[in-house]
Design a protein around this motif. Structure first.
Motif, PDB file in Angstrom:
ATOM      1  N   PRO A 156     -29.724  13.815  29.131  1.00  0.00           N
ATOM      2  CA  PRO A 156     -29.008  14.886  28.433  1.00  0.00           C
ATOM      3  C   PRO A 156     -28.702  14.555  26.968  1.00  0.00           C
ATOM      4  O   PRO A 156     -27.717  15.022  26.424  1.00  0.00           O
ATOM      5  CB  PRO A 156     -27.722  14.972  29.235  1.00  0.00           C
ATOM      6  CG  PRO A 156     -27.425  13.541  29.595  1.00  0.00           C
ATOM      7  CD  PRO A 156     -28.772  12.869  29.780  1.00  0.00           C
ATOM      8  N   LEU A 157     -29.551  13.717  26.343  1.00  0.00           N
ATOM      9  CA  LEU A 157     -29.282  13.249  24.982  1.00  0.00           C
ATOM     10  C   LEU A 157     -30.046  14.027  23.925  1.00  0.00           C
ATOM     11  O   LEU A 157     -30.086  13.616  22.770  1.00  0.00           O
ATOM     12  CB  LEU A 157     -29.647  11.761  24.872  1.00  0.00           C
ATOM     13  CG  LEU A 157     -28.881  10.814  25.785  1.00  0.00           C
ATOM     14  CD1 LEU A 157     -29.478   9.425  25.727  1.00  0.00           C
ATOM     15  CD2 LEU A 157     -27.414  10.782  25.417  1.00  0.00           C
ATOM     16  N   ILE A 158     -30.659  15.143  24.308  1.00  0.00           N
ATOM     17  CA  ILE A 158     -31.509  15.856  23.357  1.00  0.00           C
ATOM     18  C   ILE A 158     -30.708  16.362  22.166  1.00  0.00           C
ATOM     19  O   ILE A 158     -31.228  16.508  21.059  1.00  0.00           O
ATOM     20  CB  ILE A 158     -32.241  17.009  24.066  1.00  0.00           C
ATOM     21  CG1 ILE A 158     -33.371  17.525  23.175  1.00  0.00           C
ATOM     22  CG2 ILE A 158     -31.295  18.123  24.462  1.00  0.00           C
ATOM     23  CD1 ILE A 158     -34.347  18.405  23.900  1.00  0.00           C
ATOM     24  N   CYS A 159     -29.436  16.647  22.363  1.00  0.00           N
ATOM     25  CA  CYS A 159     -28.592  17.122  21.258  1.00  0.00           C
ATOM     26  C   CYS A 159     -27.742  16.010  20.667  1.00  0.00           C
ATOM     27  O   CYS A 159     -26.720  16.272  20.037  1.00  0.00           O
ATOM     28  CB  CYS A 159     -27.699  18.277  21.731  1.00  0.00           C
ATOM     29  SG  CYS A 159     -28.603  19.815  21.983  1.00  0.00           S
ATOM     30  N   ASP A 205     -15.305  12.728  34.916  1.00  0.00           N
ATOM     31  CA  ASP A 205     -15.049  13.972  35.653  1.00  0.00           C
ATOM     32  C   ASP A 205     -14.577  15.075  34.716  1.00  0.00           C
ATOM     33  O   ASP A 205     -14.964  16.239  34.855  1.00  0.00           O
ATOM     34  CB  ASP A 205     -14.001  13.740  36.748  1.00  0.00           C
ATOM     35  CG  ASP A 205     -14.537  12.851  37.863  1.00  0.00           C
ATOM     36  OD1 ASP A 205     -15.763  12.689  37.943  1.00  0.00           O
ATOM     37  OD2 ASP A 205     -13.721  12.311  38.629  1.00  0.00           O
ATOM     38  N   ALA A 206     -13.741  14.707  33.740  1.00  0.00           N
ATOM     39  CA  ALA A 206     -13.266  15.701  32.778  1.00  0.00           C
ATOM     40  C   ALA A 206     -14.417  16.216  31.933  1.00  0.00           C
ATOM     41  O   ALA A 206     -14.511  17.410  31.627  1.00  0.00           O
ATOM     42  CB  ALA A 206     -12.181  15.104  31.889  1.00  0.00           C
ATOM     43  N   GLY A 207     -15.347  15.298  31.556  1.00  0.00           N
ATOM     44  CA  GLY A 207     -16.495  15.722  30.765  1.00  0.00           C
ATOM     45  C   GLY A 207     -17.425  16.611  31.551  1.00  0.00           C
ATOM     46  O   GLY A 207     -17.933  17.618  31.049  1.00  0.00           O
ATOM     47  N   LEU A 208     -17.635  16.278  32.832  1.00  0.00           N
ATOM     48  CA  LEU A 208     -18.511  17.103  33.655  1.00  0.00           C
ATOM     49  C   LEU A 208     -17.896  18.449  33.949  1.00  0.00           C
ATOM     50  O   LEU A 208     -18.592  19.443  34.125  1.00  0.00           O
ATOM     51  CB  LEU A 208     -18.825  16.374  34.978  1.00  0.00           C
ATOM     52  CG  LEU A 208     -19.756  15.170  34.867  1.00  0.00           C
ATOM     53  CD1 LEU A 208     -19.909  14.508  36.220  1.00  0.00           C
ATOM     54  CD2 LEU A 208     -21.106  15.576  34.308  1.00  0.00           C
ATOM     55  N   GLY A 209     -16.543  18.502  33.995  1.00  0.00           N
ATOM     56  CA  GLY A 209     -15.901  19.778  34.274  1.00  0.00           C
ATOM     57  C   GLY A 209     -16.134  20.780  33.180  1.00  0.00           C
ATOM     58  O   GLY A 209     -16.135  21.985  33.405  1.00  0.00           O
ATOM     59  N   ALA A 210     -16.347  20.301  31.932  1.00  0.00           N
ATOM     60  CA  ALA A 210     -16.582  21.201  30.824  1.00  0.00           C
ATOM     61  C   ALA A 210     -18.064  21.402  30.554  1.00  0.00           C
ATOM     62  O   ALA A 210     -18.444  22.148  29.680  1.00  0.00           O
ATOM     63  CB  ALA A 210     -15.913  20.662  29.563  1.00  0.00           C
ATOM     64  N   ALA A 211     -18.933  20.713  31.301  1.00  0.00           N
ATOM     65  CA  ALA A 211     -20.360  20.809  31.055  1.00  0.00           C
ATOM     66  C   ALA A 211     -21.035  21.602  32.160  1.00  0.00           C
ATOM     67  O   ALA A 211     -20.398  22.321  32.906  1.00  0.00           O
ATOM     68  CB  ALA A 211     -20.955  19.400  30.945  1.00  0.00           C
ATOM     69  N   SER A 212     -22.343  21.465  32.241  1.00  0.00           N
ATOM     70  CA  SER A 212     -23.083  22.252  33.219  1.00  0.00           C
ATOM     71  C   SER A 212     -22.910  21.679  34.609  1.00  0.00           C
ATOM     72  O   SER A 212     -22.311  20.634  34.814  1.00  0.00           O
ATOM     73  CB  SER A 212     -24.563  22.254  32.846  1.00  0.00           C
ATOM     74  OG  SER A 212     -25.116  20.973  33.100  1.00  0.00           O
ATOM     75  N   SER A 213     -23.509  22.396  35.574  1.00  0.00           N
ATOM     76  CA  SER A 213     -23.435  21.940  36.962  1.00  0.00           C
ATOM     77  C   SER A 213     -24.486  20.889  37.270  1.00  0.00           C
ATOM     78  O   SER A 213     -24.566  20.424  38.402  1.00  0.00           O
ATOM     79  CB  SER A 213     -23.618  23.140  37.904  1.00  0.00           C
ATOM     80  OG  SER A 213     -24.840  23.822  37.608  1.00  0.00           O
ATOM     81  N   LEU A 214     -25.307  20.518  36.290  1.00  0.00           N
ATOM     82  CA  LEU A 214     -26.335  19.514  36.510  1.00  0.00           C
ATOM     83  C   LEU A 214     -25.728  18.125  36.575  1.00  0.00           C
ATOM     84  O   LEU A 214     -24.743  17.831  35.901  1.00  0.00           O
ATOM     85  CB  LEU A 214     -27.377  19.559  35.395  1.00  0.00           C
ATOM     86  CG  LEU A 214     -28.248  20.809  35.298  1.00  0.00           C
ATOM     87  CD1 LEU A 214     -29.265  20.636  34.190  1.00  0.00           C
ATOM     88  CD2 LEU A 214     -28.940  21.107  36.602  1.00  0.00           C
ATOM     89  N   ALA A 215     -26.363  17.275  37.375  1.00  0.00           N
ATOM     90  CA  ALA A 215     -25.937  15.884  37.453  1.00  0.00           C
ATOM     91  C   ALA A 215     -26.405  15.155  36.197  1.00  0.00           C
ATOM     92  O   ALA A 215     -27.561  15.273  35.789  1.00  0.00           O
ATOM     93  CB  ALA A 215     -26.520  15.226  38.703  1.00  0.00           C
ATOM     94  N   ASP A 216     -25.509  14.415  35.590  1.00  0.00           N
ATOM     95  CA  ASP A 216     -25.830  13.655  34.380  1.00  0.00           C
ATOM     96  C   ASP A 216     -26.382  12.299  34.809  1.00  0.00           C
ATOM     97  O   ASP A 216     -25.680  11.521  35.455  1.00  0.00           O
ATOM     98  CB  ASP A 216     -24.566  13.481  33.535  1.00  0.00           C
ATOM     99  CG  ASP A 216     -24.873  12.895  32.168  1.00  0.00           C
ATOM    100  OD1 ASP A 216     -25.895  12.205  32.035  1.00  0.00           O
ATOM    101  OD2 ASP A 216     -24.083  13.130  31.236  1.00  0.00           O
ATOM    102  N   PRO A 217     -27.649  11.973  34.466  1.00  0.00           N
ATOM    103  CA  PRO A 217     -28.196  10.670  34.866  1.00  0.00           C
ATOM    104  C   PRO A 217     -27.370   9.504  34.364  1.00  0.00           C
ATOM    105  O   PRO A 217     -27.255   8.480  35.040  1.00  0.00           O
ATOM    106  CB  PRO A 217     -29.601  10.678  34.237  1.00  0.00           C
ATOM    107  CG  PRO A 217     -29.923  12.118  34.007  1.00  0.00           C
ATOM    108  CD  PRO A 217     -28.617  12.790  33.721  1.00  0.00           C
ATOM    109  N   ARG A 218     -26.785   9.639  33.171  1.00  0.00           N
ATOM    110  CA  ARG A 218     -25.969   8.549  32.641  1.00  0.00           C
ATOM    111  C   ARG A 218     -24.757   8.300  33.517  1.00  0.00           C
ATOM    112  O   ARG A 218     -24.382   7.154  33.790  1.00  0.00           O
ATOM    113  CB  ARG A 218     -25.522   8.867  31.216  1.00  0.00           C
ATOM    114  CG  ARG A 218     -26.643   8.987  30.207  1.00  0.00           C
ATOM    115  CD  ARG A 218     -26.108   9.501  28.894  1.00  0.00           C
ATOM    116  NE  ARG A 218     -25.464  10.795  29.051  1.00  0.00           N
ATOM    117  CZ  ARG A 218     -24.734  11.385  28.122  1.00  0.00           C
ATOM    118  NH1 ARG A 218     -24.526  10.789  26.970  1.00  0.00           N
ATOM    119  NH2 ARG A 218     -24.192  12.569  28.332  1.00  0.00           N
TER     120      ARG A 218
END
Length: 612
Positions: A191-194, A469-482
């Protein structure tokens, strides 16, 4: 017999007689050494996979791009300005810049909302030709290249979406078939494209964009007033190593000037995948080293106390205090060297499991090189752990007079009036706990320190989880590999930390049991039951554990504060998590210490008192 040979034979004989304790010390120092090795070798491990990917995909040396110029760009929700002709001219002028030997593009790029299997995600959509490009041609790992009505998805993004060749997705509501899956060296993987900046609405940015390739016509058709076209150009240089210098020479703060990114910058962005792992392993290694010092100090102190009569025999036959201290030091320093070597081997073998660059690159990092500096650091730390933990008990034993050492009499308790007055009216188990703790204040402090280090590590892990968890709550529903990789590393660290702390608790309790065997026998002869004695022995560790657990909460917060990036917000875990850590720590210590306490309380009173 020479002095060195004598020291070696005495140390080897002692190790053979106490193999169990030697194994415990080996495991303790090996765990810290292996973790330290991992932290040291994780640096720069993605350079080889990126080089492989760049070679296979004919990756560019510099990527240039232009975004719509204007005050409303970047995350606005209203109509956006478009890329001007002057910007296009400035971009294409780089084709003829000194040192440029080839190019591909400019390619139109826009941003769209992607949906697949009920999952919504942002997508950076790049329009490409159906024919293969001479520069930056993504390498297909599944399927075929782009055709009208079809898309190719970057591999790490496809893995997160759970799609492959033949699946159906939608971009801004338009249906497309997934023709294939590919990797590239011109963009950082999901998810580092941006990571270096994206142009798009808040909705796209909040859904962690990934890279998708379509035809040029499809890219233009997906562009909207809110997401106008931008353009990317790939450049090849005569001297690829000068890419950073080229970027510096052609960068300008003007809104018309293109943005530039070198292949070295992209490679470093790919390395972010393991940067958090490296930081976690370095912090973990130092925490485990601190626990190792505490464990080895207790182990050595217990063994030295058990060998006082042997010290007296050595001095009676002519050994000097220096020789006695050298025997103890040689024994534990040799164990430390073996444990450090084993830790190096374990870390080197485990490193490839943690250094995988992920699906965004081809190949693997393989086993990292074991440099002389890494070996020296790990060996020095292992020896330092053993030396710090051994020096004081060894010197104290060497200074013991010969006759008292041969007698090996019970050590008179230190009677403190305030402690006797405080404990006199308490229940028997609590009275015994306080008096046992008061007899060895340094051991109590060591126990508090050990628990505080453990809880600090656990609290730091909880803070990291709360932040993710806080970062994922504001992001997409995709699993972050990192996040997945970080969770794996944190799990390994937590298990090692808890296991080493458990061993430490058992060692400290057993040392208390051995040291208090005579006073416990006296207490039983005066009417105390075995249950009261075992509860007192266990309680002598529970009280320091409670103090250490409370100290560990601010310790964990301070640990995260020391290593977090400047400007990042500290996410505090829920209060009940911290309360659960304190209660759980005290409960686990009570359960662990009850085992050796019960074993010690079952010894015959007569057999213990007859040894005096």
């Amino acid at each position: 017999m020479g002095r060195i040979r004598l020291i070696a034979r005495l140390a080897a004989r002692d190790l053979r007689r106490r193999r169990g304790e030697a194994v415990l010390m080996l495991i303790t120092i090996m765990a810290a050494s292996a973790t330290l090795t991992l932290g040291l070798v994780l640096h720069g491990v993605t350079s080889q996979p990126y080089a492989q990917t760049r070679a296979v995909t004919r990756g560019p040396d510099v990527v240039a791009n232009v975004f719509p110029a204007g005050p409303d760009t970047g995350g606005a929700t209203g109509p956006q300005p478009r890329v001007s002709a002057r910007q296009i001219g400035a971009l294409t002028a780089l084709d003829h810049a000194p040192g440029v030997t080839g190019h591909s593009g400019p390619y139109p790029v826009t941003w769209a909302l992607l949906r697949a299997h009920g999952i919504a995600a942002g997508a950076e959509v790049e329009g490409r030709d159906e024919a293969a490009a001479q520069l930056d041609q993504p390498k297909l790992t599944q399927g075929s290249w782009v055709r009208p009505g079809e898309v190719v998805i970057e591999r790490s993004f496809a893995d997160a979406l759970g799609v492959g060749a033949g699946a159906r997705i939608t971009l801004n509501g338009r249906s497309f078939r997934v023709a294939g899956v590919a990797v590239t060296a011109a963009f950082a993987p999901y998810p580092l494209i941006c990571f270096t900046g994206c142009f798009g609405t808040d909705q796209i940015a909040a859904n962690q964009p990934g890279l998708v390739w379509v035809t040029r016509a499809a890219a233009r058709g997906l562009a909207t007033t809110a997401e106008p076209l931008t353009y990317f150009l790939n450049l090849k240089l005569a001297h690829p190593g000068s890419a950073d210098a080229f970027v510096y020479a052609h960068s300008s703060p003007s809104q018309i000037a293109p943005g530039l990114l070198s292949w070295q910058g992209i490679s470093q962005t790919d390395g972010i995948v393991v940067q958090k792992e490296q930081l976690v392993m370095m912090v973990a290694s130092w925490l485990l080293c601190l626990l190792a010092v505490a464990s080895v100090a207790v182990l050595v102190a217990g063994r030295v106390a058990d060998q006082i009569r042997r010290v007296g025999l050595l001095k009676a036959v002519g050994a000097t205090p220096g020789l006695v201290a050298a025997v103890f030091l040689a024994e534990y320093l040799a164990l430390a060297l073996v444990a450090g070597a084993a830790g190096l081997a374990v870390g080197w073998l485990v490193a490839p499991l943690l250094t995988s660059p992920g699906a965004g690159l081809l190949g693997t990092a393989g086993a990292p090189p074991m440099t002389l500096a890494t070996v020296a650091v790990v060996a020095a730390v292992a020896l330092a752990v053993a030396a710090v933990a051994t020096l004081f008990p060894a010197v104290r034993a060497a200074r013991t007079s010969t006759l008292p050492a041969l007698a090996d009499a019970a050590r008179p308790p230190r009677r403190r009036g305030w402690l006797v007055a405080l404990s006199a009216r308490l229940p028997v188990p609590l009275m015994l706990s306080l008096r046992l703790a008061g007899r060895r204040p340094r051991r109590v402090l060591l126990s508090v320190f050990s628990v505080a280090v453990t809880v600090s590590g656990l609290v730091a892990v909880l803070i990291v989880h709360a932040h993710e968890d806080a970062g994922l709550g504001a992001a997409s529903s995709l699993a972050d590999p990192r996040t997945q990789r970080l969770n794996e590393v944190l799990t390994v660290f937590t298990v090692a930390l808890v296991a080493l702390a458990a061993v430490n608790a058992l060692l400290i309790t057993w040392a208390v049991v051995v040291d208090a065997r005579r006073s416990s026998a006296v207490a039983r002869s005066l009417g105390a039951t075995p249950g009261q004695v075992s509860a007192g022995l266990s309680g002598a560790q529970v009280l320091p554990a409670l103090a250490g657990a409370l100290l560990g909460i601010p310790g964990g917060i301070g640990l995260v504060e020391a290593v977090r990036n400047n400007g990042s917000v500290l996410t505090t875990p829920p209060i009940w998590w911290l309360v659960a850590v304190v209660i759980g720590t005290v409960a686990v210590v009570a359960a662990l210490t009850m085992i050796p306490a019960r074993l010690g309380a079952r010894r015959s009173v007569a057999s213990v008192l007859q040894t005096e």
